[in-house]
Design a protein around this motif. Sequence first.
Motif, PDB file in Angstrom:
ATOM      1  N   ASP A 162       0.830  -1.203   0.000  1.00 42.83           N
ATOM      2  CA  ASP A 162       0.000   0.000   0.000  1.00 42.83           C
ATOM      3  C   ASP A 162       0.865   1.254   0.000  1.00 42.83           C
ATOM      4  OD1 ASP A 162      -2.392  -1.491   0.142  1.00 42.83           O
ATOM      5  OD2 ASP A 162      -2.180  -1.669   2.310  1.00 42.83           O
ATOM      6  N   ALA A 163       1.997   1.179   0.671  1.00 46.26           N
ATOM      7  CA  ALA A 163       2.897   2.335   0.743  1.00 46.26           C
ATOM      8  C   ALA A 163       4.323   1.854   0.945  1.00 46.26           C
ATOM      9  CB  ALA A 163       2.489   3.268   1.872  1.00 46.26           C
ATOM     10  N   VAL A 164       5.264   2.591   0.340  1.00 48.35           N
ATOM     11  CA  VAL A 164       6.688   2.345   0.541  1.00 48.35           C
ATOM     12  C   VAL A 164       7.346   3.670   0.908  1.00 48.35           C
ATOM     13  CG1 VAL A 164       8.851   1.513  -0.440  1.00 48.35           C
ATOM     14  CG2 VAL A 164       6.698   0.452  -1.138  1.00 48.35           C
ATOM     15  N   PHE A 165       8.113   3.659   1.987  1.00 44.89           N
ATOM     16  CA  PHE A 165       8.830   4.848   2.449  1.00 44.89           C
ATOM     17  C   PHE A 165      10.319   4.661   2.178  1.00 44.89           C
ATOM     18  CE2 PHE A 165       4.945   4.481   4.830  1.00 44.89           C
ATOM     19  CZ  PHE A 165       4.491   5.778   4.983  1.00 44.89           C
ATOM     20  N   TYR A 166      10.937   5.683   1.581  1.00 47.84           N
ATOM     21  CA  TYR A 166      12.357   5.644   1.269  1.00 47.84           C
ATOM     22  C   TYR A 166      13.065   6.780   1.999  1.00 47.84           C
ATOM     23  CZ  TYR A 166      10.670   3.033  -2.877  1.00 47.84           C
ATOM     24  OH  TYR A 166      10.059   2.151  -3.723  1.00 47.84           O
ATOM     25  N   GLY A 167      14.255   6.528   2.511  1.00 45.74           N
ATOM     26  CA  GLY A 167      14.989   7.612   3.139  1.00 45.74           C
ATOM     27  C   GLY A 167      16.264   7.155   3.811  1.00 45.74           C
ATOM     28  N   ASP A 168      17.044   8.131   4.211  1.00 42.58           N
ATOM     29  CA  ASP A 168      18.312   7.875   4.905  1.00 42.58           C
ATOM     30  C   ASP A 168      18.176   7.999   6.414  1.00 42.58           C
ATOM     31  OD1 ASP A 168      19.651   7.536   2.461  1.00 42.58           O
ATOM     32  OD2 ASP A 168      19.950   9.706   2.261  1.00 42.58           O
ATOM     33  N   HIS A 169      16.953   8.239   6.890  1.00 43.38           N
ATOM     34  CA  HIS A 169      16.747   8.444   8.332  1.00 43.38           C
ATOM     35  C   HIS A 169      15.604   7.554   8.829  1.00 43.38           C
ATOM     36  CE1 HIS A 169      19.431  11.931   8.186  1.00 43.38           C
ATOM     37  NE2 HIS A 169      18.809  12.259   7.058  1.00 43.38           N
ATOM     38  N   ILE A 170      15.661   6.293   8.440  1.00 43.87           N
ATOM     39  CA  ILE A 170      14.679   5.317   8.914  1.00 43.87           C
ATOM     40  C   ILE A 170      15.277   4.612  10.126  1.00 43.87           C
ATOM     41  CG2 ILE A 170      13.387   3.234   8.365  1.00 43.87           C
ATOM     42  CD1 ILE A 170      13.279   4.178   5.453  1.00 43.87           C
ATOM     43  N   ILE A 171      14.688   4.852  11.275  1.00 45.29           N
ATOM     44  CA  ILE A 171      15.182   4.304  12.534  1.00 45.29           C
ATOM     45  C   ILE A 171      14.251   3.160  12.921  1.00 45.29           C
ATOM     46  CG2 ILE A 171      15.772   4.823  14.938  1.00 45.29           C
ATOM     47  CD1 ILE A 171      15.770   7.822  14.070  1.00 45.29           C
ATOM     48  N   THR A 172      14.728   1.926  12.841  1.00 43.89           N
ATOM     49  CA  THR A 172      13.834   0.777  13.010  1.00 43.89           C
ATOM     50  C   THR A 172      13.631   0.378  14.460  1.00 43.89           C
ATOM     51  OG1 THR A 172      15.588  -0.889  12.932  1.00 43.89           O
ATOM     52  CG2 THR A 172      14.693  -0.117  10.807  1.00 43.89           C
ATOM     53  N   MET A 173      14.575   0.666  15.353  1.00 39.27           N
ATOM     54  CA  MET A 173      14.595   0.177  16.737  1.00 39.27           C
ATOM     55  C   MET A 173      14.704  -1.346  16.803  1.00 39.27           C
ATOM     56  SD  MET A 173      14.598   3.143  17.953  1.00 39.27           S
ATOM     57  CE  MET A 173      14.929   2.649  19.628  1.00 39.27           C
ATOM     58  N   ASP A 174      15.047  -1.964  15.702  1.00 30.87           N
ATOM     59  CA  ASP A 174      15.279  -3.404  15.633  1.00 30.87           C
ATOM     60  C   ASP A 174      16.785  -3.626  15.682  1.00 30.87           C
ATOM     61  OD1 ASP A 174      15.680  -6.064  14.845  1.00 30.87           O
ATOM     62  OD2 ASP A 174      13.982  -6.056  13.458  1.00 30.87           O
ATOM     63  N   SER A 175      17.272  -4.296  16.706  1.00 32.27           N
ATOM     64  CA  SER A 175      18.723  -4.457  16.880  1.00 32.27           C
ATOM     65  C   SER A 175      19.358  -5.256  15.746  1.00 32.27           C
ATOM     66  CB  SER A 175      19.023  -5.134  18.226  1.00 32.27           C
ATOM     67  OG  SER A 175      18.419  -6.420  18.289  1.00 32.27           O
ATOM     68  N   ASP A 176      18.573  -6.101  15.066  1.00 28.54           N
ATOM     69  CA  ASP A 176      19.117  -6.867  13.946  1.00 28.54           C
ATOM     70  C   ASP A 176      19.284  -6.013  12.693  1.00 28.54           C
ATOM     71  OD1 ASP A 176      19.229  -9.207  15.438  1.00 28.54           O
ATOM     72  OD2 ASP A 176      17.205  -9.815  14.853  1.00 28.54           O
ATOM     73  N   ARG A 177      18.557  -4.896  12.600  1.00 32.43           N
ATOM     74  CA  ARG A 177      18.655  -3.995  11.453  1.00 32.43           C
ATOM     75  C   ARG A 177      18.300  -2.603  11.939  1.00 32.43           C
ATOM     76  NH1 ARG A 177      18.156  -4.734   5.748  1.00 32.43           N
ATOM     77  NH2 ARG A 177      17.602  -6.913   6.036  1.00 32.43           N
ATOM     78  N   PRO A 178      19.241  -1.914  12.610  1.00 36.97           N
ATOM     79  CA  PRO A 178      18.930  -0.616  13.238  1.00 36.97           C
ATOM     80  C   PRO A 178      18.503   0.468  12.251  1.00 36.97           C
ATOM     81  CG  PRO A 178      20.976  -1.533  14.098  1.00 36.97           C
ATOM     82  CD  PRO A 178      20.613  -2.352  12.900  1.00 36.97           C
ATOM     83  N   ARG A 179      19.040   0.419  11.042  1.00 39.22           N
ATOM     84  CA  ARG A 179      18.699   1.414  10.017  1.00 39.22           C
ATOM     85  C   ARG A 179      18.264   0.696   8.747  1.00 39.22           C
ATOM     86  NH1 ARG A 179      18.703   7.224  11.024  1.00 39.22           N
ATOM     87  NH2 ARG A 179      20.071   7.566  12.801  1.00 39.22           N
ATOM     88  N   ALA A 180      17.450   1.380   7.960  1.00 34.35           N
ATOM     89  CA  ALA A 180      17.009   0.823   6.687  1.00 34.35           C
ATOM     90  C   ALA A 180      16.865   1.954   5.693  1.00 34.35           C
ATOM     91  CB  ALA A 180      15.686   0.082   6.853  1.00 34.35           C
ATOM     92  N   GLU A 181      16.817   1.597   4.419  1.00 34.68           N
ATOM     93  CA  GLU A 181      16.622   2.588   3.363  1.00 34.68           C
ATOM     94  C   GLU A 181      15.175   2.615   2.874  1.00 34.68           C
ATOM     95  OE1 GLU A 181      21.005   2.534   1.227  1.00 34.68           O
ATOM     96  OE2 GLU A 181      19.447   1.171   0.492  1.00 34.68           O
ATOM     97  N   ALA A 182      14.417   1.566   3.228  1.00 33.78           N
ATOM     98  CA  ALA A 182      13.030   1.508   2.766  1.00 33.78           C
ATOM     99  C   ALA A 182      12.200   0.637   3.706  1.00 33.78           C
ATOM    100  CB  ALA A 182      12.960   0.960   1.339  1.00 33.78           C
ATOM    101  N   VAL A 183      10.934   1.012   3.823  1.00 30.65           N
ATOM    102  CA  VAL A 183       9.952   0.232   4.587  1.00 30.65           C
ATOM    103  C   VAL A 183       8.669   0.190   3.772  1.00 30.65           C
ATOM    104  CG1 VAL A 183       8.496   0.154   6.649  1.00 30.65           C
ATOM    105  CG2 VAL A 183      10.907   0.801   6.862  1.00 30.65           C
ATOM    106  N   ALA A 184       8.093  -1.016   3.629  1.00 32.72           N
ATOM    107  CA  ALA A 184       6.838  -1.167   2.898  1.00 32.72           C
ATOM    108  C   ALA A 184       5.775  -1.724   3.836  1.00 32.72           C
ATOM    109  CB  ALA A 184       7.020  -2.102   1.704  1.00 32.72           C
ATOM    110  N   ILE A 185       4.535  -1.241   3.654  1.00 38.83           N
ATOM    111  CA  ILE A 185       3.417  -1.734   4.459  1.00 38.83           C
ATOM    112  C   ILE A 185       2.280  -2.174   3.537  1.00 38.83           C
ATOM    113  CG2 ILE A 185       4.002  -0.314   6.451  1.00 38.83           C
ATOM    114  CD1 ILE A 185       1.773   1.613   5.686  1.00 38.83           C
TER     115      ILE A 185
END
Length: 578
Positions: free
Chosen positions: A39-62
């Motif tokens: 439904d949506a994809v977010f792209y950016g250099d400031h995605i803070i996941t709070m997931d210790s296995d992947r603290p940062r990401a370039e994209a998130v899709a929902i």
Amino acid sequence: MAAVNTFKEASMDRTLIAAGMAMIAALSAGATIAEEPADAVFYGDHIITMDSDRPRAEAVAIRGDRIVYVGDRENAGEFVGDDTRSVELGDKALVPGMIDSHGHISVAARMVDYVNVSSPPVGPAKNIGDIVDLLKERLKTDPPPEDGWLIAYGYDDSLLAENRHPTRHDLDKVSTEVPVAMMHVSGHLGTANSAALAALGYSEDTPNPQGGVIRRERGTKVPNGVLEEVAWQKAMWSQVAGGGGTANFERQLKEAVQQFASYGITTIQDGAARMADVAAMRKMAERGELKADIVAIAAAYGDVDFDEISSMLEEGYHDGVRVGGVKFAVDGSPQGRTAWTTEPYLANPEGVEGPYTAYTTVVPDDFKAQARGLLLKGIPIYVHSNGDAAIDLSMDAVEDAFAGREMPDHRSVIIHAQLMRPDQVDRAAKLDMVPSFYSAHSFFWGDWHRLSFGDERAFHISPAAAALEKGVHFTIHNDTPVVPPDMMRLMWIAVNRETRNGVILGEDQRLSPYDALYAMTLGGAYQYFEEASKGSLTVGKQADLVVLGADPLEVDPKTIKDIPVLETISRGKTIFLR
């Protein structure tokens, strides 16, 4: 292990947890669910996941109400279809939906229609004259119905120019016929005019109730209008937090949910919830009218049916509303000088002489017996404990309940935990208790606490860094409606611990921006037994996300409070957009 499993089964939203865990396990080889476009994809250099296995990401899709992809920009393309909303964040940040670890949304909802007599920056009242004028204006323009009360909230004697509580004499200037009552900013005290005192049945012949004080005119037994704790609760629950009818409450609640959403909150607490309000919330949720999740912590007052609570706990979320435990209050507030301490205050309440440590609002043995019964049923307890004597009692209750048994994963919450001593931090670690620190106090009342307790105790208020060092799970909160549910200001306070007067209230107890954000996201999810379904940007978790105007981990920490919330997404749908 049987005791542990029983408690978890009774305490967690088992359907969501099991589904989330299974999905995450199935996806352990890759962070995607590539069945159909998102439904949506977010792209950016400031995605803070709070997931210790992947603290940062370039994209998130929902997709729907779930996160289906967290990873690099290139591979996110397979989730983009003709109808996918693609968002380039640029300098903006994406973080998990924020979790309200302690607050009172049903009370906050009713405040929508009351007179705000708070002091700046929350309200306009700088002195008692301002309060009287505000009340007179409301009485003139919008008088209460026949037999109704004129109600105000938020007055703060520590910030008013007179540095005292308004009395019945002040409020009688508004009216001697219409009952007028005002809730102290702490919610633990209030003041009433002569008509309201009469309606409550308080006179010079009325003794102080167990766990409360009816303040008197100096040298007499005549009530002066100021009511503490249990004495105030009679007005609190009959007038301030009740009444108005179901339709009115539904309107108020919708407005309150929208206010919380505007601050990035996707899971809201109703602490000390009344079951009638929970029933109203569930009906609204069935109709799809509540856009954020609400966790109700039932008040341990009156005729609460703990078997009903246990059954509702087993149900989990009911269209976005669930019962998460039972709340007790065993003392008062430090800003109201009713927090129960082991060492005397340095500044007493008006009219109190000699060594003063305040008092408990419960009969300790009765409280411990109730707490034991709930804990052994697998029902989480949330215990309001500001002073260190109150914290001792809370910890004693948990320790006594599980004496001679294997310690289950109970996650009993110490609400506020402000005057927690260093030895109590160690004990919290040993007992696996979760302090929910009232970190907002450092700014709002830090200067007042220095007067009440001296620097040694005041500088250790809400010792979040000490808890972090000892491996204690903790959260931080605003306690709305005491202060607005402004999560970025809360984060700023926890990171800087600067008082109104610019004093750093315990530099050693400052949190890093990351740890403060964790306490408001994944830490909050842990407190609620929801860490498998909320709190981080992880594939399979609920699509609760917040777009911020800047990256709170990279800006000057002194500017965190100025970062705007631009969009709040709950269960995959935008519920606030600036």
